[in-house]
Design an enzyme around this catalytic site. Structure first.
Site, PDB file in Angstrom:
ATOM      1  CG  ASP A 151      -0.096   0.113   2.514  1.00 11.72           C
ATOM      2  OD1 ASP A 151       0.956   0.297   2.474  1.00 11.72           O
ATOM      3  OD2 ASP A 151      -0.755  -0.091   3.583  1.00 11.72           O
TER       4      ASP A 151
ATOM      5  CG  ASP B 138      -5.715  -5.400   2.449  1.00 12.78           C
ATOM      6  OD1 ASP B 138      -5.037  -4.953   3.642  1.00 12.78           O
ATOM      7  OD2 ASP B 138      -6.341  -4.687   1.634  1.00 12.78           O
TER       8      ASP B 138
ATOM      9  CG  HIS C 165      -7.958 -22.058  12.756  1.00 12.38           C
ATOM     10  ND1 HIS C 165      -8.494 -23.213  12.111  1.00 12.38           N
ATOM     11  CD2 HIS C 165      -9.001 -21.163  13.078  1.00 12.38           C
ATOM     12  CE1 HIS C 165      -9.640 -22.957  12.010  1.00 12.38           C
ATOM     13  NE2 HIS C 165     -10.135 -21.680  12.681  1.00 12.38           N
TER      14      HIS C 165
ATOM     15  CB  CYS D 211      -5.837 -25.668   9.154  1.00 15.56           C
ATOM     16  SG  CYS D 211      -6.059 -25.480  10.843  1.00 15.56           S
TER      17      CYS D 211
ATOM     18  CB  CYS E 239     -10.836 -26.567   9.957  1.00 15.12           C
ATOM     19  SG  CYS E 239      -9.309 -25.578   9.541  1.00 15.12           S
TER      20      CYS E 239
ATOM     21  CB  CYS F 149      -8.187 -28.196  12.762  1.00 16.80           C
ATOM     22  SG  CYS F 149      -8.871 -26.549  13.207  1.00 16.80           S
TER      23      CYS F 149
END
Length: 379
Positions: free
Chosen positions: A94, A268, A337, A308, A306, A311
């Site tokens: 940015d 974002d 996570h 991931c 989940c 998890c």
């Protein structure tokens, strides 16, 4: 030839959402996409290898903070931001404009730029469109942002008119000062607050400058989500179909879905890592504050739906223990996570667009998430 190119793959017949590919010097990004924020050339507590593991396609870094520390000259000497932080995929920076207006209590906005004080040392600083371009050219991201004025919410019509007109003049100066258009794409930022006529004016003026991409700024700054969605409904259609559209600073699950439905390609936000450091986790049934006492003997994963790494391997009880003890590993787990959760959500959004069922997906997702007007804070 522009450094970046947007390719429209498909438009969802049910919602009008866009499935696309954004071609950059460091790879192709499938959109709609969420971009993890690496303010200081790092996504807090997360390694580049872990970002790749969770299929992050692009990250965002911050011009203002990297200008302050360590300095764009050091990063340029290191070979640019990609080499400095060991990230070989696309990066967006940015312009620093939002931080100037949000972090500095003492600032003086002039036509030439903004005089303000370093929020850490109190040192007097000056940031202009030309300086913002020089810093970003030295940092070397794939996508740069024009230096704009991010007006407060609410703002009077008189203030907004002057702000929008200044942002357009600054955008033209940014284009003139951009040293590397063949290797770095520069996005213009549409401003105007919740005033439809100013959004139209800003979009028209910026489109006339033919930027390779456009952002919608000045949202998610305190206004109700109903206003944000309404602004998107009349602003996004003003932007070119053949260029990427970026909604700045938005990262809640509902807003990502609603933004995609309204034609946004890129998002974002610091939200997933910021709330993770408070022990708050995003799950398929709403937010879960894992530090709460009721999870002390809860040996289930954060989210049973989940897949991931966190998890699959760690329980709520263990993560609560770490967070309560201020162990950094606990914050790493919750951050991992939450980022995975949003990146996976956007993959589900892209798949729903492929299947022409994004509105159905939204209804199913919101019902599972427990979202309604009275329960909006769950997002």
């Amino acid at each position: 030839m522009s450094a970046i190119r947007y390719e429209l793959i498909k438009t969802c017949k049910q919602s009008g959402a866009r499935l696309g590919k954004l071609h950059t010097p460091h790879g192709v990004i499938e959109t709609p996409i969420f971009m993890p924020v690496g303010t200081m050339a790092t996504v807090k507590t997360i390694s580049p290898d872990e970002l790749e593991e969770m299929h992050a396609q692009i990250i965002l870094s911050n011009t203002y903070h990297l200008w302050i520390r360590p300095g764009e000259d050091i990063i340029k000497e290191a070979g640019g931001l990609h080499k400095f932080m060991n990230w070989n995929k696309p990066i967006l920076t940015d312009s620093g404009g939002f931080q100037v207006f949000s972090l500095s209590k003492l600032r003086d906005i002039k036509e030439e730029g903004v005089h303000f004080r370093n929020h850490i040392s109190g040192e007097k600083l000056f940031l202009s469109p030309e300086k913002a371009m020089q810093i970003q050219n030295d940092l070397g991201p794939d996508i740069m942002m024009a230096f704009d004025e991010c007006p407060p919410h609410p703002a009077s019509e008189e203030y907004m008119k002057a702000s929008v007109e200044r942002t357009s003049r600054w955008a033209e100066r940014c284009l003139g000062a951009h040293a590397n258009p063949d290797t770095q794409g520069l996005f213009g930022i549409v401003q105007g607050g919740e005033y439809e006529h100013f959004r139209k004016q800003s979009a028209k003026e910026l489109i006339s400058l033919d930027f390779p991409g456009y952002a919608i700024g000045g949202l998610s700054v305190g206004e109700p989500k109903e206003i944000m969605n309404r602004v998107l409904e009349y602003t996004t259609p003003l932007l070119p179909d053949n260029k990427p559209r970026y909604l700045m600073g938005v990262g809640s699950a509902d807003s990502l879905i609603d933004g995609a439905i309204r034609g946004i390609d890129m998002f974002d936000c610091v939200l997933p890592t910021r709330i993770a450091r408070n022990g708050t986790c995003m799950t398929s049934s709403g937010r879960l504050v894992v530090r709460n006492a009721k999870f002390a003997r809860d040996f289930r994963p954060i989210d049973e739906k989940c897949d991931c790494h966190v998890c699959k391997n760690y329980s709520r009880a263990y993560i609560r223990h770490l967070v309560k003890c201020n162990e950094s590993f606990g914050f790493r787990l919750t951050s991992y996570h939450n980022l995975y959760f949003l990146l996976n959500l956007m993959e589900q959004v892209r798949q729903a667009i492929r299947e022409d069922r994004l509105l159905d997906f939204r209804e199913e997702y919101f019902e599972a998430y427990g979202f309604n007007k009275e329960n909006a804070k769950n997002f």
